[in-house]
Design a protein around this motif. Sequence first.
Motif, PDB file in Angstrom:
ATOM      1  N   HIS A  29     -12.887  -7.790  31.831  1.00  0.00           N
ATOM      2  CA  HIS A  29     -12.356  -8.428  30.622  1.00  0.00           C
ATOM      3  C   HIS A  29     -10.902  -8.875  30.792  1.00  0.00           C
ATOM      4  CE1 HIS A  29     -16.011  -7.365  28.587  1.00  0.00           C
ATOM      5  NE2 HIS A  29     -15.806  -6.058  28.742  1.00  0.00           N
ATOM      6  N   LYS A  30     -10.548  -9.252  32.008  1.00  0.00           N
ATOM      7  CA  LYS A  30      -9.191  -9.722  32.289  1.00  0.00           C
ATOM      8  C   LYS A  30      -9.254 -11.128  32.887  1.00  0.00           C
ATOM      9  CE  LYS A  30      -7.064  -5.888  31.121  1.00  0.00           C
ATOM     10  NZ  LYS A  30      -6.123  -5.822  29.977  1.00  0.00           N
ATOM     11  N   GLN A  31      -8.080 -11.702  33.089  1.00  0.00           N
ATOM     12  CA  GLN A  31      -7.985 -13.004  33.733  1.00  0.00           C
ATOM     13  C   GLN A  31      -7.157 -12.894  35.008  1.00  0.00           C
ATOM     14  OE1 GLN A  31      -6.064 -15.436  30.731  1.00  0.00           O
ATOM     15  NE2 GLN A  31      -4.047 -15.111  31.632  1.00  0.00           N
ATOM     16  N   HIS A  32      -7.312 -13.897  35.858  1.00  0.00           N
ATOM     17  CA  HIS A  32      -6.601 -13.903  37.136  1.00  0.00           C
ATOM     18  C   HIS A  32      -6.146 -15.328  37.433  1.00  0.00           C
ATOM     19  CE1 HIS A  32      -5.515 -12.809  41.234  1.00  0.00           C
ATOM     20  NE2 HIS A  32      -6.198 -13.860  41.662  1.00  0.00           N
ATOM     21  N   LEU A  33      -4.938 -15.461  37.955  1.00  0.00           N
ATOM     22  CA  LEU A  33      -4.377 -16.773  38.264  1.00  0.00           C
ATOM     23  C   LEU A  33      -4.416 -17.030  39.765  1.00  0.00           C
ATOM     24  CD1 LEU A  33      -1.204 -16.863  35.961  1.00  0.00           C
ATOM     25  CD2 LEU A  33      -3.500 -17.728  35.475  1.00  0.00           C
ATOM     26  N   ILE A  34      -4.931 -18.196  40.127  1.00  0.00           N
ATOM     27  CA  ILE A  34      -4.832 -18.681  41.504  1.00  0.00           C
ATOM     28  C   ILE A  34      -3.742 -19.745  41.512  1.00  0.00           C
ATOM     29  CG2 ILE A  34      -6.003 -19.873  43.385  1.00  0.00           C
ATOM     30  CD1 ILE A  34      -8.616 -18.715  42.394  1.00  0.00           C
ATOM     31  N   GLN A  35      -2.688 -19.485  42.245  1.00  0.00           N
ATOM     32  CA  GLN A  35      -1.542 -20.391  42.258  1.00  0.00           C
ATOM     33  C   GLN A  35      -1.729 -21.454  43.338  1.00  0.00           C
ATOM     34  OE1 GLN A  35       1.684 -17.649  42.864  1.00  0.00           O
ATOM     35  NE2 GLN A  35       1.829 -17.143  40.686  1.00  0.00           N
ATOM     36  N   MET A  36      -1.627 -22.702  42.925  1.00  0.00           N
ATOM     37  CA  MET A  36      -1.777 -23.821  43.842  1.00  0.00           C
ATOM     38  C   MET A  36      -0.429 -24.508  44.029  1.00  0.00           C
ATOM     39  SD  MET A  36      -2.139 -27.274  44.488  1.00  0.00           S
ATOM     40  CE  MET A  36      -2.087 -27.921  42.843  1.00  0.00           C
TER      41      MET A  36
END
Length: 232
Positions: A70-77
């Motif tokens: 129930h969390k989010q994750h960021l992929i940095q581009m």
Amino acid sequence: VLVQGVCIDTPIYVERDEYDMHLCLYEHTFRENITLHNRQSVAMKVQVETPRQIEGELTLNPALAYIQGHKQHLIQMKFCPKQDFLERHPEYRDRRRAEPGAFCIPVRVVGADQVLPICTALVGTLTTNEVSFEPSVLNFGQCLVGSSVATTLKITNHSSLPQRYAFVRLPAFLAVRDMTAEVLQEIDSEGGAAVLDGGGPGAIGDIMPMQSRRVSVIFSPETATEVNCKVA
């Protein structure tokens, strides 16, 4: 044969179908965050399958990660395209759009225990910040001390972005002035010189995308000597 089933949402999903980066200048760095969400209550492993990283131009970090329940994750581009990026990577050219420099970089993320991949795309348009000056050499010829000679300089914006130009640290014997619409019309119709009265200061100005602007460069010598200098 009766087939029954229930459609459910995938555990891992992406926040947006496309991430619009708008206009990107060559040799400049642009960043975007791709947001992934986990609907499950347990952590899930995800991995960026495509695109492959391009040294010095395209990186995605991290390429492998765990998203908590129930969390989010960021992929940095990070994107820093060179002038020939689309020539070297034609697969990223966006053929849905006609404008030159349009790109579409598909992003595919796979999750452990999830059959369907997570797909999104980075879209935008590559452009330059080049401004050209024509002619490259201004020859005023002979001019008497105490008088002035003017010539026309054409400034062209080759970018898809508005550009601002400025002539800085001009010597005292040079001035740049705008040319009024009447003067430009007279020059275009007669192909010769025109009276330059009425134009305002032209050392600083703006040019819209893919447009040109003409200014008058005025030479007013203070001494009877040969002058050879650069204008920046």
